[in-house]
Design a protein around this motif. Sequence first.
Motif, short mmCIF file in Angstrom:
data_model
loop_
_atom_site.label_atom_id
_atom_site.label_comp_id
_atom_site.label_asym_id
_atom_site.label_seq_id
_atom_site.Cartn_x
_atom_site.Cartn_y
_atom_site.Cartn_z
N ARG A 86 0.84 -1.20 0.00
CA ARG A 86 0.00 0.00 0.00
C ARG A 86 0.87 1.25 0.00
O ARG A 86 0.63 2.18 -0.78
CB ARG A 86 -0.91 -0.01 1.24
CG ARG A 86 -2.02 -1.04 1.13
CD ARG A 86 -2.72 -1.24 2.44
NE ARG A 86 -3.92 -2.06 2.32
CZ ARG A 86 -4.63 -2.49 3.36
NH1 ARG A 86 -4.25 -2.19 4.59
NH2 ARG A 86 -5.70 -3.23 3.17
N VAL A 91 -2.84 -1.37 12.65
CA VAL A 91 -3.40 -0.18 11.96
C VAL A 91 -3.65 -0.44 10.48
O VAL A 91 -4.76 -0.27 9.98
CB VAL A 91 -2.47 1.05 12.13
CG1 VAL A 91 -3.00 2.24 11.35
CG2 VAL A 91 -2.33 1.41 13.60
N CYS A 92 -2.60 -0.89 9.78
CA CYS A 92 -2.75 -1.14 8.35
C CYS A 92 -3.26 -2.59 8.18
O CYS A 92 -2.64 -3.43 7.54
CB CYS A 92 -1.44 -0.93 7.61
SG CYS A 92 -1.66 -0.84 5.83
N PRO A 150 -7.98 -0.93 6.77
CA PRO A 150 -6.99 -0.03 7.40
C PRO A 150 -7.63 1.15 8.13
O PRO A 150 -8.68 1.64 7.75
CB PRO A 150 -6.18 0.47 6.21
CG PRO A 150 -7.09 0.32 5.03
CD PRO A 150 -7.96 -0.87 5.31
N CYS A 174 -6.52 4.37 8.36
CA CYS A 174 -5.56 5.35 7.85
C CYS A 174 -5.50 6.62 8.71
O CYS A 174 -4.45 7.25 8.81
CB CYS A 174 -5.88 5.70 6.40
SG CYS A 174 -5.76 4.26 5.31
N CYS A 223 -2.75 6.42 11.15
CA CYS A 223 -1.48 5.86 10.66
C CYS A 223 -0.35 6.89 10.56
O CYS A 223 -0.52 7.94 9.94
CB CYS A 223 -1.72 5.23 9.30
SG CYS A 223 -0.23 4.48 8.65
N ARG A 230 0.81 7.93 6.79
CA ARG A 230 -0.14 8.37 5.75
C ARG A 230 0.39 9.51 4.88
O ARG A 230 0.01 9.62 3.73
CB ARG A 230 -1.52 8.67 6.35
CG ARG A 230 -1.62 9.88 7.21
CD ARG A 230 -3.05 10.03 7.70
NE ARG A 230 -3.16 11.18 8.56
CZ ARG A 230 -2.86 11.16 9.86
NH1 ARG A 230 -2.48 10.02 10.43
NH2 ARG A 230 -2.93 12.25 10.59
N CYS A 274 2.11 7.77 2.09
CA CYS A 274 1.52 6.52 1.59
C CYS A 274 0.77 6.74 0.27
O CYS A 274 -0.16 7.55 0.18
CB CYS A 274 0.57 5.96 2.64
SG CYS A 274 -0.27 4.49 2.07
N PHE A 291 -2.95 5.72 0.33
CA PHE A 291 -3.76 6.73 1.01
C PHE A 291 -4.01 7.91 0.07
O PHE A 291 -5.13 8.42 -0.04
CB PHE A 291 -3.04 7.19 2.30
CG PHE A 291 -3.81 8.22 3.07
CD1 PHE A 291 -4.99 7.91 3.71
CD2 PHE A 291 -3.35 9.54 3.13
CE1 PHE A 291 -5.71 8.86 4.42
CE2 PHE A 291 -4.06 10.50 3.83
CZ PHE A 291 -5.25 10.15 4.48
N ALA A 332 -6.67 2.18 -0.48
CA ALA A 332 -5.97 1.18 0.34
C ALA A 332 -6.62 -0.21 0.24
O ALA A 332 -5.94 -1.23 0.28
CB ALA A 332 -5.94 1.64 1.80
FE1 SF4 Z 1 -1.90 1.46 5.44
FE2 SF4 Z 1 -1.23 3.64 4.06
FE3 SF4 Z 1 -3.52 3.59 5.40
FE4 SF4 Z 1 -1.21 3.66 6.68
S1 SF4 Z 1 -2.03 5.26 5.36
S2 SF4 Z 1 -2.96 2.39 7.20
S3 SF4 Z 1 0.12 2.45 5.38
S4 SF4 Z 1 -2.96 2.30 3.69
#
Ligand code: SF4
Length: 336
Positions: free
Chosen positions: A142, A186-187, A191, A193, A196, A199, A202, A205, A210
């Motif tokens: 991701r 978390v992921c 997820p 996000c 996170c 993010r 990412c 995101f 995701a």
């Molecule tokens: Fe996963 Fe990216 Fe969401 Fe974080 S921001 S939980 S790494 S998809």
Amino acid sequence: MCKAALHLWFQTAKRSLPWRENPTPYRVWVSEIMLQQTRASVVVAYFERWMQQFPDVETLARAPLEQVIKAWEGLGYYSRARNMHAAAREIVKNHEGRVPESREKLLQLPGLGSYTAGAILSFGFRQRAAAVDGNVTRVMCRYAWIDERVDRGATKKKIEAVTEQFLDEKEPWVTAEALIELGATVCTPRPKCGECPLRVGCEAFRRNAADALPLLAERAKTVQLRRTVLVIESGEFVLVKKNTEALMRDLWEFPFVEGNKIPKTWMRVPLHLEHRLQTVKHSFTRFSATLFPVCFRTPKRLPVEGFTWVKLSELTTLPFSSGHRKIVEELCASCT
Ligand code: SF4
């Protein structure tokens, strides 16, 4: 930037787990093998008991296999225990009882794959090494938008390379462990996000996509099994066998027949119906089994090839597969 945020997040969000205290290579190895197919909350008690029983590689190598399997009872996928036992013996024989410090040597040990080797090098030896499990695969696919099937060898290599590049210069083991924790908490497949620390950088995101990754292999279909388990008692003895087939090797079980019909004889043993026990449901690998245990009496202890007459009072000392263990528990509870 993201890495710093990840380390900061890990300091506060890190779950307290016994293998994280004093992470020696042996403790990391044991915990990672246990965690392969089992949730951390279940592993905790097994890990603590294991460390009391087999505190180091030498003790594990010296122990009889049956004792090791017994300690593993209930965790499933018993080849993991057999491989650890074999690997411990190899470490004593060829590495002076010390877990090897190189990926190449670790990968030669039975049951040690790329992820476990990476985890031992990273958490146990504090080397710069990627440890890519299912959680890290999900995070990195991701984060770096790797939209390729993750069961392919080339994709696995790519994820490993991207993960290794992402590791911190000074404390790569912290990044490695934080990525695993992030994937576990978390992921996750759904997820969170908003919570996170990654993010900002990412890609999934940014694309608001995701859920689209990782691209998984198609799952093998679950096979349903229905079996009548024959608990055949004669005096204070009961008929059981030690399994020799690969899937359940070294685990004990009662005889069984496919389906839900009560037989009158089995392998020339005459069966006098006593009563039924509770139906047991359990899953292993790709099987989902429903077991219908039935108690019988038989007048004589006739020999049956491959089976042994064992004293009822000794059943609990033998390692059983989890489905048959539930039958043992009910049987022994009604004896007391
Ligand atoms: Fe996963 Fe990216 Fe969401 Fe974080 S921001 S939980 S790494 S998809």
